[in-house]
Every structure is written in C-alpha cells, then in structure tokens.
Motif scaffolding. Structure first.
Motif: not given
Length: 162
Positions: A19-23, A13-14, A28-29
């Motif tokens: 990944y969301l912040h960078v890309h 999850v971390a 979704y897990l």
C-alpha cells in the motif's frame, strides 16, 4: 493457531508495505488493529460455523426424510404388487365372461333367426286371417239384416195360454 496468527500478521505487514509503494501513504498495523481484525475474522468464522451446523442439521433431517420415504416406497411397492395380482385375476375373469357372452350372443342370434321365421309365418297367417274375415263379412253382410229381423220376430212371439 499461533502459527496462523503469525502468518496473518506477516501478510498484513506485507499488504501495508505494498500500500505504501502504490499510494505513498503509511498504514500502521498496531496490536489493537490486529486484535480488531482477529475479532472480525472470529465473527465471520463463527457465522460460517453456525451456518454449517444449520446446514448439517438440515441435511440430517433430509436424510431421515429420505429414509422414511424409502420405507414408504417399499410398502407402496408391495401394495402395488398385490393390486397388480388382483388386476390380473380380474382380467382373466373378464376374459372368461367375454367368452361366455360371445357364446351366448351366438345362441341368441340363432334363436332370433328362428323367432324371426316364426314372426314372418305369424304375419303371413295374420294377413290370411284378415282376408278370410273380410270375405266372411262380405258374404254375411246381406244376411245380417235378415237375421236381425228374425231375432226381433222371435222376441215378439209370446207363449199361448192354453
């Protein structure tokens, strides 16, 4: 095991959040993705476990081979000590024979000198005999034809009848 799975899930999850912040894309897990991940991890661990078991078996074989080699080395060491003892005896015997040969060589050299002296004496006597023979031949050479004529005359004599 449950605690490990919880830590892995929290870590996943971390990682999705990072990944969301960078890309700027959502990952979704889902439980099915997590189960697939666990199956992959299980396969990797299973492969590693099999590899470790093979390595353990190989190490066990290597250890038994080393123990067998140790026994062979011990037996060869004992055999070598026996051969070294025989070699030492042979060296002593060789030294004795060498001393004997050296002593005999001295005796042979003494005999050779004596025989060499005899050889020189015999050679001198041969020269003297040859000279004497030549002197006799020289002295008898005028008489030999006369002796041959006398021998022929004697053969011509026949007994008288009487």
């Amino acid at each position: 095991l449950a605690a490990s799975c919880a830590r892995v899930h929290a870590s996943a999850v971390a990682a999705a959040s990072d990944y969301l912040h960078v890309h700027r894309r959502h990952v979704y897990l889902t439980p099915s993705l997590f189960c697939t991940y666990l199956e992959d991890v299980k396969a990797v661990f299973s492969d590693k476990w099999s590899s470790l078991q093979r390595t353990g078996a190989d190490l066990s074989d290597a250890l038994s081979n080393l123990e067998m080699a140790s026994h062979h080395v011990d037996s060869m060491r004992a055999e070598l000590q026996g051969k070294e003892a025989k070699l030492h005896e042979a060296e002593q015997r060789t030294a004795q024979l060498l001393n004997s040969i050296t002593a005999c060589t001295g005796l042979v050299e003494k005999k050779r000198k004596v025989v060499g002296g005899w050889s020189d004496t015999v050679a001198d006597q041969r020269v003297q005999l040859r000279q004497l023979e030549m002197a006799v031949d020289e002295t008898l050479s005028p008489v030999v034809p006369l002796l041959d004529d006398a021998a022929a005359a004697i053969r011509l004599i026949t007994p008288r009848e009487g």
